[in-house]
Design a protein around this motif. Structure first.
Motif: not given
Ligand code: AMP
Ligand code: MN
Ligand code: MN
Ligand code: MN
Length: 278
Positions: A12, A37, A97, A100, A131, A148
């Motif tokens: 990401d 990741h 992933r 998902r 995400r 956030d």
């Protein structure tokens, strides 16, 4: 100065492996670990780019592990990129992933937010869609005011659009990293959410008993107090102390390569000490 925690477009981050290596050179870094990741897909290109420089490039990965309190991130260093068992796990994690992400999008749609996989995919140039990519689309569409907020309300472990994916236990991650000839280092312990130094020490002792090699002591989100606590715990448990910025590029523009929020300055000696554990 070195940086042992960075992301590329293979996960990401917004810099390609080649661009990240160039930036590391321009920033006068002596060593760089690429720690995408759940993926080592960026490392071949990074090595190619680094071969023309004096930069020491370290093979790395950041594995998401499942623990009772949520997710723990395990950094792996010096791993063999061709290791079969590690490759199998990474393959299963990418696949999980892939399954998902549409489920997260469906949940967001049910909550009334218009967002499609195609929109999310345009932000990801590699095989990993995280995400963070979804959060960036939500921010673009002004469904949230910050990344956030996207994680707090929707995408985080307690968010209304959270969907679990395959994550190994820390013991399995450590075993696989060791099996691939590498070292296991717990990332950003601030996320372990320990109430005090004693609890932090207990959590890290449990991981040390599983074979953990080191702790990310220096990290942009660590207070001076936490950094000191982590340093003491590393001395007591004989763990290597390492650090990095968690550079993502534009996705987290406030974090700079090497220096993090400005205060990070990790000497090459830290990498030498980590290496001595191999
Ligand atoms: P995933 O890899 O799909 O599990 O998504 C997790 C990634 O999103 C992390 O690696 C971070 O880069 C990012 N992330 C997680 N929580 C937050 C947060 N609260 N704020 C910003 N970024 C986050
Ligand atoms: Mn990330
Ligand atoms: Mn992380
Ligand atoms: Mn990271």
């Amino acid at each position: 100065m070195i940086d042992l925690h960075t992301h590329t477009t293979a996960s990401d981050g917004s810099y390609s492996p080649t661009e990240l290596v160039r930036l590391a050179e321009q920033s006068n870094l002596q060593a760089l670990a690429v720690t995408d990741h759940d993926s080592v897909a960026g490392l071949a290109e990074a090595h190619q780019a680094a071969s023309r420089t004096n930069l020491e490039l370290v093979n790395g990965v950041e594995l998401a592990c499942r623990v009772q309190t949520g997710t723990l991130h395990m950094l792996g260093y010096f791993i063999d990129l061709d290791d079969r068992a590690l490759g199998d796990l990474l393959g299963r994690m990418v696949e999980s992933r892939r399954k998902r992400n549409p489920q997260i999008i469906a949940k967001l749609n049910q909550l009334g937010y218009e967002i499609t996989m195609a929109e999310v995919r345009t932000l990801a140039s590699g095989p990993i869609i995280s995400r963070l990519h979804i959060a960036l689309v939500m921010l673009q569409k002004e469904y949230v005011r910050s990344i956030d907020e996207a994680f707090g309300r929707f995408l985080g472990d307690n968010g209304s659009a959270y969907v679990q994916r395959i994550e190994p236990a820390p013991a399995q991650a450590i075993e696989l990293l060791h099996g691939a000839g590498g070292l296991a280092v717990v990332a950003h312990p601030v996320h372990l959410r320990a109430a005090d130094e004693q609890e932090l020490g207990k959590k890290l002792k449990d991981l040390a008993d599983l074979g953990l090699d080191g702790v990310e002591v220096w990290y942009p989100e660590h207070t001076a107090e936490l950094t000191e606590q982590l340093w003491r715990i590393c001395q007591r448990l004989d763990l290597a102390a390492v650090g990095g910025s968690d550079f993502h590029g534009a996705a987290k523009e406030y974090i700079k390569l090497g220096t993090g929020r400005g205060g990070l300055n990790i000497p090459l000696e830290i990498l030498e000490r980590l290496k001595s554990r191999l």
